[in-house]
Design an enzyme around this catalytic site. Structure first.
Site, PDB file in Angstrom:
ATOM      1  N   ASN A 112      22.555  28.152  45.153  1.00 55.41           N
ATOM      2  CA  ASN A 112      22.916  27.250  43.996  1.00 55.41           C
ATOM      3  C   ASN A 112      23.197  25.880  44.643  1.00 55.41           C
ATOM      4  OD1 ASN A 112      22.275  29.307  42.470  1.00 55.41           O
ATOM      5  ND2 ASN A 112      24.879  29.611  41.831  1.00 55.41           N
ATOM      6  N   HIS A 158       1.193  -8.557  16.459  1.00 55.06           N
ATOM      7  CA  HIS A 158       0.548  -7.670  15.667  1.00 55.06           C
ATOM      8  C   HIS A 158      -0.970  -7.315  15.953  1.00 55.06           C
ATOM      9  CE1 HIS A 158       4.271  -8.599  12.987  1.00 55.06           C
ATOM     10  NE2 HIS A 158       4.143  -9.461  13.788  1.00 55.06           N
ATOM     11  N   SER A 279     -21.868   7.883  30.393  1.00 56.13           N
ATOM     12  CA  SER A 279     -21.988   8.943  29.359  1.00 56.13           C
ATOM     13  C   SER A 279     -23.110   9.823  29.765  1.00 56.13           C
ATOM     14  CB  SER A 279     -21.821   8.295  28.340  1.00 56.13           C
ATOM     15  OG  SER A 279     -22.852   9.086  27.195  1.00 56.13           O
ATOM     16  N   LYS A 285     -23.537   3.334  28.401  1.00 53.03           N
ATOM     17  CA  LYS A 285     -21.937   3.405  28.532  1.00 53.03           C
ATOM     18  C   LYS A 285     -21.414   2.906  29.812  1.00 53.03           C
ATOM     19  CE  LYS A 285     -19.229   4.168  25.726  1.00 53.03           C
ATOM     20  NZ  LYS A 285     -18.910   5.431  24.812  1.00 53.03           N
ATOM     21  N   GLU A 292      -7.719   4.916  30.828  1.00 50.06           N
ATOM     22  CA  GLU A 292      -7.567   6.004  29.665  1.00 50.06           C
ATOM     23  C   GLU A 292      -6.760   7.095  30.310  1.00 50.06           C
ATOM     24  OE1 GLU A 292     -11.258   6.412  27.143  1.00 50.06           O
ATOM     25  OE2 GLU A 292     -12.136   5.790  28.823  1.00 50.06           O
TER      26      GLU A 292
HETATM   27  N1  ARG Z   1      14.848  29.135  42.869  1.00 55.24           N
HETATM   28  C1  ARG Z   1      15.957  28.888  42.415  1.00 55.24           C
HETATM   29  C2  ARG Z   1      15.858  27.632  41.554  1.00 55.24           C
HETATM   30  O1  ARG Z   1      14.914  26.900  41.904  1.00 55.24           O
HETATM   31  C3  ARG Z   1      17.116  28.744  43.464  1.00 55.24           C
HETATM   32  C4  ARG Z   1      18.373  28.938  42.994  1.00 55.24           C
HETATM   33  C5  ARG Z   1      18.811  30.184  42.696  1.00 55.24           C
HETATM   34  N2  ARG Z   1      19.908  30.723  42.571  1.00 55.24           N
HETATM   35  C6  ARG Z   1      20.307  31.928  41.744  1.00 55.24           C
HETATM   36  N3  ARG Z   1      21.567  31.957  41.686  1.00 55.24           N
HETATM   37  N4  ARG Z   1      19.300  32.919  41.574  1.00 55.24           N
HETATM   38  O2  ARG Z   1      16.750  27.205  40.978  1.00 55.24           O
END
Ligand code: ARG
Length: 463
Positions: A112, A158, A279, A285, A292
């Site tokens: 995390n 406009h 085209s 064209k 675009e």
């Molecule tokens: N692959 C996960 C992500 O991109 C990594 C973190 C995962 N953490 C967990 N507790 N599963 O968020």
């Protein structure tokens, strides 16, 4: 088998085969391998310095990571969805190479804090590259603006003819927008440059870590102050997606103008063949596909922002797997926007401008009417009255199919005794633009001064 997973201890049954694919993010986050390795190096060194890992373990980890980085660069390490993401692909490989020391790397760390550290590092680099692309396009626009400081075109409100402007002035408007875009990226970069490492899963860690050390090693300004916030926060992704979206919107507006200007009805410009297509059925064209596409890709970039706002809005603290979707959205926005900036920077120098068409268009549609009202004001007539007199003059001209500057003395007298032929005779698009000679005005002199100022700023990397 779930038992093969880095987290497999409490599992008895294997992961469903499709879940393995569905759960994986390696196809998206594999691009962050350098950042993941950089984060692991800093973390390992910190663990060593704090006496949490032995020097020998740290040395093995560092040399193992070096080898892995080279091998990934050489395409020798195929990532696998079975190992889910870049973090576990690299960690598993490290352990395979160096054994127990590799297994110790994840001490005092969680995916995390790892994932958001990697993402910040990766996006920090991408922001720096984006700035270069923005400044390059600004430089191209400034050069073009300088060559067209005197080129007169109709200015619209406009989408109806309003007043004459210079093409240089019009192009410099986009240089201003891009400068704000660049500023938005810089602001987001400054705010996101804090290090989540040490937040671990959500609450911090019981080990005696040194968060200032890892933050400094990785070039962050400081460690994130709250571990829960550090692992939950995706503001930086939202901010960057917003910065990408706004910049894309600017390019999309420019695209829309270029497309209009190239149409048979306008014929103000022609784009180089190398940036257009034909085209398959209509031989005549020549289509402005590049602007675009830029206009079209803007929808997808904005979509990424909306998707992530919706994803984050209902998430309780701290990490939730939903967050894994962030990287696809923001990486794609960066890829697409970089492409848009690049294609414009490459295409615009080859744009042909039909100055005569532009000037003639600027001279039609009573674009000098405001200047006639201004002339009446200079003769002492209140502006609202002058506006009314010129309005009647325009109606008269439409009825007699002439332009304001063609009104003779009799025509003037028929409208109002204060309207003089020398006022109408003086009207010209050149005089109109030259008269707007103040800061921010459309006069050629101002455009040249602005070009000089921009050139200096861009050369000083201060745009
Ligand atoms: N692959 C996960 C992500 O991109 C990594 C973190 C995962 N953490 C967990 N507790 N599963 O968020």
């Amino acid at each position: 088998m779930a038992k093969d997973k880095l987290w497999g201890g409490r599992f008895n049954a294997p992961t469903n085969e499709f879940v393995e694919q569905f759960n994986a993010s390696i196809d998206v986050d594999g691009r962050m391998f350098r950042e993941d390795i950089a984060g692991s190096r800093a973390h390992a060194r910190m663990l060593g310095q704090q006496g949490i890992l032995s020097d020998d373990d740290v040395q093995q980890i560092l040399s193992g990571l070096n080898d892995i980085e080279k091998a990934i660069e050489a395409g020798e390490i195929p990532f696998t969805v079975a190992l889910e993401d870049v973090h576990m692909n690299i960690e598993a490989r490290l352990t395979e190479k160096i054994g127990d020391a590799g297994k110790r790397l994840h001490t005092a760390r969680s995916r995390n804090d790892q994932v958001t550290t990697d993402t910040r590092l990766f996006l920090r680099r991408r922001v720096d590259e984006m700035q270069v692309r923005i400044h390059t396009l600004q430089g191209v626009l400034v050069n073009l603006a300088r060559s067209h400081a005197d080129t007169i075109m109709p200015g619209f409100t406009h989408l109806q003819t309003a007043q004459p402007v210079t093409l240089g002035h019009h192009l410099l408007a986009y240089v201003e927008m891009l400068a704000r875009d660049s500023g938005r990226f810089a602001d987001a970069r400054a705010r996101m440059n804090q290090c989540p490492l040490g937040s671990a899963a959500l609450a911090g860690t019981s080990f005696p870590i040194d968060r200032a050390y890892t933050a400094k090693k990785l070039g962050f300004d400081a460690p994130c102050a709250n571990s829960l916030d550090a692992v939950s926060d995706r503001d930086f992704v939202l901010e960057l997606l917003a910065a990408c979206s706004i910049c894309a919107v600017h390019l999309s507006r420019l695209s829309e103008e270029v497309i209009l200007w190239m149409s048979a009805q306008f014929r103000f410009i022609d784009l180089p063949d190398a940036f257009c297509t034909g085209s398959s059925i209509m031989p005549q064209k020549k289509n402005p596909d590049m602007p675009e596409l830029v206009r079209g890709k803007t929808g997808g970039i904005i979509g990424g922002l909306v998707a992530m706002l919706c994803t984050v809005k209902a998430l309780p603290l701290a990490y939730n797997k939903d967050m894994q979707e962030d990287k696809g959205a923001v990486f794609d926005a960066f890829d697409q926007l970089e492409g848009c900036l690049r294609v414009f920077a490459d295409m615009l120098p080859g744009m042909q401008v039909n100055k005569e068409r532009m000037r003639n268009a600027a001279a039609s549609g009573f674009s000098t009417a405001t200047d006639l009202a201004d002339a009446l004001v200079r003769a002492g007539i209140p502006f609202r009255e002058a506006h009314e007199i010129v309005g009647r003059s325009v109606a008269w001209c439409i009825e007699h199919d002439i332009e304001l500057h063609q009104m003779d003395a009799a025509a003037c007298a028929a409208i109002d005794h204060r309207l003089k032929k020398d006022m109408t005779a003086k009207l010209s698009v050149e005089a109109c633009v030259a008269a707007r000679n103040h800061i921010g005005g459309t006069a050629p002199e101002q455009v040249r001064a602005q070009c000089d100022a921009w050139k200096n700023k861009l050369e000083a990397h201060d745009a």
